[in-house]
Scaffold this motif. Structure first.
Motif, PDB file in Angstrom:
ATOM      1  N   MET A 155     -41.210 -23.128  20.372  1.00 47.78           N
ATOM      2  CA  MET A 155     -41.182 -22.095  21.401  1.00 47.78           C
ATOM      3  C   MET A 155     -40.642 -20.665  20.282  1.00 47.78           C
ATOM      4  SD  MET A 155     -42.075 -23.012  24.195  1.00 47.78           S
ATOM      5  CE  MET A 155     -42.265 -24.761  25.079  1.00 47.78           C
ATOM      6  N   ARG A 156     -39.715 -21.232  19.940  1.00 47.31           N
ATOM      7  CA  ARG A 156     -39.182 -20.104  19.011  1.00 47.31           C
ATOM      8  C   ARG A 156     -40.806 -19.231  18.241  1.00 47.31           C
ATOM      9  NH1 ARG A 156     -34.942 -22.956  17.589  1.00 47.31           N
ATOM     10  NH2 ARG A 156     -33.340 -22.213  18.523  1.00 47.31           N
ATOM     11  N   LEU A 157     -41.258 -20.174  17.128  1.00 46.91           N
ATOM     12  CA  LEU A 157     -43.032 -19.586  16.456  1.00 46.91           C
ATOM     13  C   LEU A 157     -43.922 -19.027  17.361  1.00 46.91           C
ATOM     14  CD1 LEU A 157     -43.447 -22.918  14.637  1.00 46.91           C
ATOM     15  CD2 LEU A 157     -42.365 -20.682  14.148  1.00 46.91           C
ATOM     16  N   THR A 158     -44.078 -19.274  19.139  1.00 47.07           N
ATOM     17  CA  THR A 158     -44.922 -19.096  19.654  1.00 47.07           C
ATOM     18  C   THR A 158     -44.128 -17.147  20.399  1.00 47.07           C
ATOM     19  OG1 THR A 158     -45.795 -20.852  19.963  1.00 47.07           O
ATOM     20  CG2 THR A 158     -45.926 -19.471  21.134  1.00 47.07           C
ATOM     21  N   LEU A 159     -43.013 -17.336  21.257  1.00 45.94           N
ATOM     22  CA  LEU A 159     -42.340 -17.149  21.649  1.00 45.94           C
ATOM     23  C   LEU A 159     -41.497 -15.305  21.180  1.00 45.94           C
ATOM     24  CD1 LEU A 159     -41.643 -18.310  24.770  1.00 45.94           C
ATOM     25  CD2 LEU A 159     -43.852 -16.984  24.006  1.00 45.94           C
ATOM     26  N   HIS A 160     -41.258 -15.528  19.846  1.00 46.45           N
ATOM     27  CA  HIS A 160     -40.654 -14.716  19.389  1.00 46.45           C
ATOM     28  C   HIS A 160     -40.847 -13.695  18.549  1.00 46.45           C
ATOM     29  CE1 HIS A 160     -38.119 -13.135  15.747  1.00 46.45           C
ATOM     30  NE2 HIS A 160     -36.917 -13.546  16.808  1.00 46.45           N
TER      31      HIS A 160
END
Length: 275
Positions: A155-160
């Protein structure tokens, strides 16, 4: 790319000293099931269910597990129910690098490698990436090391805003899909760690380059695609998530394999050109 599992499992969020009755009632209300309906499913009576929920009757270990099954209580939380009722946990939590799970781990890695050149990865209950194939590595090229620190989080990889977000052409739409997915999981699992992750990624600023709510191109697809820029071209993927049936271990119950299926012929052609 294989990543050793180093993050601890998601802790149960219900205190054992609360008593099994209130916990069962909370799960029943969460599932919107009446006492009578639950009793019929479990082969009991509404009166007995009422007595269990109010603490007037102590359920047997078998009854706790039967009610948990009919309420679709996650495996980790079934242990919490057993503890609250005065019984020992039934389901172990085996570290993924334990020799007992060698066959499972090797099978998952073989599965995602066999999916190449298409992207695939294995995540845990809070989206920590435990293993990924070369298709995923391709999409992550150029991301800052701070986001790739082990274990990276999908999720961090995608939304950051320093991650994949600026590359996703229909970012607002894809972001909405991911946040809704997390909300559904929080409602099902009652995970404090997942809630904390949700609040973190939901607060990330939307990149200025993000387009509006509609995809960058008309979408005659069978499911919402993620349209992502890669080396001057747009690749389109739809996501599929697989879990294990009837898991008897907390770790295994919380594993998921996500595969990204090409959503158009151009994406298929490009990925195969790299092989």
């Amino acid at each position: 790319m294989t990543i050793p599992p180093s993050a601890p499992g998601t802790p149960a969020v219900t205190p054992a000293d609360q008593g099994v009755g209130p916990l069962l009632r909370a799960w029943r209300e969460r599932r919107r099931v009446s006492q009578l309906e639950l009793a019929l499913r479990a082969g009991s009576s509404a009166r007995h269910i009422s007595f269990v929920e109010t603490g007037r009757s102590r359920p047997s270990e078998e009854m706790v597990l039967k009610l948990a099954e009919h309420l679709d209580v996650p495996v980790r939380e079934r242990n919490a129910l057993l503890l609250a009722a005065g019984y020992a946990p039934r389901y172990p939590e085996t570290p993924l690098d334990d020799p007992a799970l060698d066959a499972l781990r090797e099978g998952m890695e073989r599965l995602i490698r066999g999916y190449e050149p298409y992207p695939a990865l294995v995540v845990d209950a809070t989206y920590n990436v435990l293993a990924a194939n070369r298709g995923i590595t391709l999409l992550l090229e150029g991301l800052p090391e701070s986001l790739l620190t082990r274990p990276p989080n999908a999720m961090r990889l995608t939304l950051h805003p320093e991650g994949l977000a600026p590359r996703i052409r229909n970012f607002r739409q894809w972001r909405g899909h991911l946040l809704a997915q997390m909300e559904r999981q929080i409602a099902l699992h009652r995970s404090a760690a997942l809630r904390e992750l949700y609040e973190e990624v939901a607060a990330y600023p939307v990149p200025e380059s993000a387009t509006g709510g509609e995809p960058a191109e008309p979408v005659p697809y069978f499911a919402l695609p993620m349209q992502i820029e890669h080396e001057g071209r747009t690749l389109s993927f739809v996501s599929s998530i697989s879990t294990f049936n009837t898991p008897m271990d907390v770790t295994v119950a919380e594993l998921a394999i996500e595969t990204l299926l090409p959503a158009d012929p151009a994406t298929v052609k490009y990925l195969h050109s790299l092989v």
